[in-house]
Design a protein around this motif. Structure first.
Motif, PDB file in Angstrom:
ATOM      1  N   ALA A 157     -47.389  43.494  40.403  1.00  0.00           N
ATOM      2  CA  ALA A 157     -46.392  42.373  40.731  1.00  0.00           C
ATOM      3  C   ALA A 157     -44.927  42.745  40.570  1.00  0.00           C
ATOM      4  O   ALA A 157     -44.633  43.158  39.465  1.00  0.00           O
ATOM      5  N   GLY A 158     -44.136  42.580  41.450  1.00  0.00           N
ATOM      6  CA  GLY A 158     -42.699  42.717  41.252  1.00  0.00           C
ATOM      7  C   GLY A 158     -42.296  44.091  41.692  1.00  0.00           C
ATOM      8  O   GLY A 158     -40.957  44.139  42.041  1.00  0.00           O
ATOM      9  N   GLU A 159     -43.024  44.920  41.670  1.00  0.00           N
ATOM     10  CA  GLU A 159     -42.555  46.319  42.117  1.00  0.00           C
ATOM     11  C   GLU A 159     -41.932  46.690  43.523  1.00  0.00           C
ATOM     12  O   GLU A 159     -42.398  45.736  44.357  1.00  0.00           O
ATOM     13  N   ILE A 160     -41.022  47.324  43.882  1.00  0.00           N
ATOM     14  CA  ILE A 160     -40.528  47.341  45.267  1.00  0.00           C
ATOM     15  C   ILE A 160     -40.144  48.667  45.566  1.00  0.00           C
ATOM     16  O   ILE A 160     -40.160  49.606  44.865  1.00  0.00           O
ATOM     17  N   LEU A 190     -38.555  43.190  35.685  1.00  0.00           N
ATOM     18  CA  LEU A 190     -39.684  44.095  35.383  1.00  0.00           C
ATOM     19  C   LEU A 190     -39.444  45.338  34.351  1.00  0.00           C
ATOM     20  O   LEU A 190     -40.278  45.642  33.689  1.00  0.00           O
ATOM     21  N   PRO A 196     -38.572  44.875  29.503  1.00  0.00           N
ATOM     22  CA  PRO A 196     -39.343  44.917  28.299  1.00  0.00           C
ATOM     23  C   PRO A 196     -39.031  46.419  27.825  1.00  0.00           C
ATOM     24  O   PRO A 196     -39.111  46.516  26.586  1.00  0.00           O
ATOM     25  N   ALA A 239     -44.520  44.286  27.035  1.00  0.00           N
ATOM     26  CA  ALA A 239     -44.433  45.472  27.940  1.00  0.00           C
ATOM     27  C   ALA A 239     -45.741  45.437  28.475  1.00  0.00           C
ATOM     28  O   ALA A 239     -46.062  45.592  29.653  1.00  0.00           O
ATOM     29  N   GLN A 278     -41.988  44.466  48.569  1.00  0.00           N
ATOM     30  CA  GLN A 278     -42.226  44.160  47.356  1.00  0.00           C
ATOM     31  C   GLN A 278     -43.510  43.743  47.205  1.00  0.00           C
ATOM     32  O   GLN A 278     -44.172  42.943  47.992  1.00  0.00           O
ATOM     33  N   LEU A 317     -37.087  46.330  52.661  1.00  0.00           N
ATOM     34  CA  LEU A 317     -37.560  46.159  51.451  1.00  0.00           C
ATOM     35  C   LEU A 317     -38.917  45.751  51.356  1.00  0.00           C
ATOM     36  O   LEU A 317     -39.239  44.804  52.238  1.00  0.00           O
TER      37      LEU A 317
END
Lengths: 173, 137
Positions: B100-103, A136, A139, B30, B114, B112
């Protein structure tokens, strides 16, 4: 490409300069092992444009080996990050002559810098972090390495113009 | 000023094309990564998946962590981790996560969470029905 009568000496000098830059840069505080300007890589670029691909590969690998031995990171995760980035960047440099247009130090530097970052993040994911969340941030890392690539390319260009200007000295020792 | 003159002198058309193309691709990459909102939050304890919550409805779930209970709160399409007994409260201080993907992680608790994206989990409803949430709610 072999304009210097003793390319081995020039390779050794460039590798020594790269090791020095590598170690100087290690003294600059950075938030992590992969947030560096990578100033050592400008000498790889100089080797690439002045002497050819194999000289660039030699300078780069010698820099990683000697730099890590001197810093005491040999065979540590940091070393493998560095090595993977260097190998990736050198491989991409080998592909550059296949492009249909001519590319100078700045273009090659940006390509190599981006590859360096991708290789390092993949290896970091594989060896150290092991969590997909790292991709993530990729980039943003890449945007950073675009700019460091530009900087190194310009510096390499400046060194190359000076080397060309001193060609009359013929680099004989 | 000097910098741009140097840049113009140092680059050939090929360099400029590469610079423009790579910059565009990076901005696109990005932007794409930042734009993906999640649909689910998965909860893991000691690297084992424990439960999932849909982000569409507000809820909260009490999870047993190694240091005591931890709350996962979902509100307005975002999720956060609320610890009570963690020394540094890193997971809580991460705040709300939504992409999406953040934790958010509480390492001492072993918990954890996510955010998962669109395509991630066709089995989510099945897991939800036999997960812990019935007990913990």
């Amino acid at each position: 490409m072999n304009r210097a009568p003793r390319p081995d000496l020039l390779i050794a000098y460039l590798a020594a300069a790269a090791v020095a830059a590598h170690i100087l840069e290690a003294a600059i505080p950075a938030p992590g092992p992969w947030f560096k300007i990578g100033l050592a890589n400008m000498f790889t670029l100089v080797a690439f444009f002045h002497l050819g691909w194999s000289a660039a590969a030699l300078v780069s690998l010698m820099r990683v080996m000697a730099g890590s031995l001197l810093l005491g990171t040999f065979l540590s995760p940091t070393f493998f990050l560095s090595l993977s980035g260097a190998i990736g960047a050198v491989l991409v440099m080998g592909l550059v002559p296949l492009l249909p247009f001519r590319v100078g130090p700045v273009g090659v530097s940006i390509l190599a810098s981006l590859t360096h970052m991708v290789c390092q993040v993949v290896v970091a994911w594989w060896l150290i972090i092991g969590h997909d969340g790292i991709f993530l941030a990729l980039p943003w890392f890449l945007i950073g390495s675009w700019f460091t690539g530009l900087l190194n390319g310009l510096l390499a260009y400046l060194i190359l113009t000076r080397l060309a200007a001193h060609q009359s000295m013929n680099l004989q020792w | 000023m000097n910098f741009f003159r140097l840049l113009r002198k140092a680059t050939q058309p090929g360099d400029r094309w590469l610079m423009a193309l790579s910059a565009l691709l990076l901005i696109g990459y990005a932007g794409f990564g930042a734009g993906q909102r999640g649909t689910l939050v998965t909860i893991h304890r000691d690297n084992q998946p424990l439960n999932r919550l849909a982000l569409a409805e507000d809820s909260s779930l009490l999870v047993a962590g190694r240091l005591g209970s931890v709350t996962v709160e979902v509100k307005g399409g975002r999720a956060r981790l609320l610890e009570y007994d963690s020394p540094r409260m890193i997971g809580t201080r991460t705040g709300w996560i939504e992409k999406a993907g953040e934790i958010a992680v509480c390492v001492p608790c072993g918990i954890l969470i996510q955010i998962q994206g669109e395509e991630a989990n066709p089995t989510s409803s099945k897991l939800n029905s036999h997960g812990l949430d019935g007990i913990a709610r």
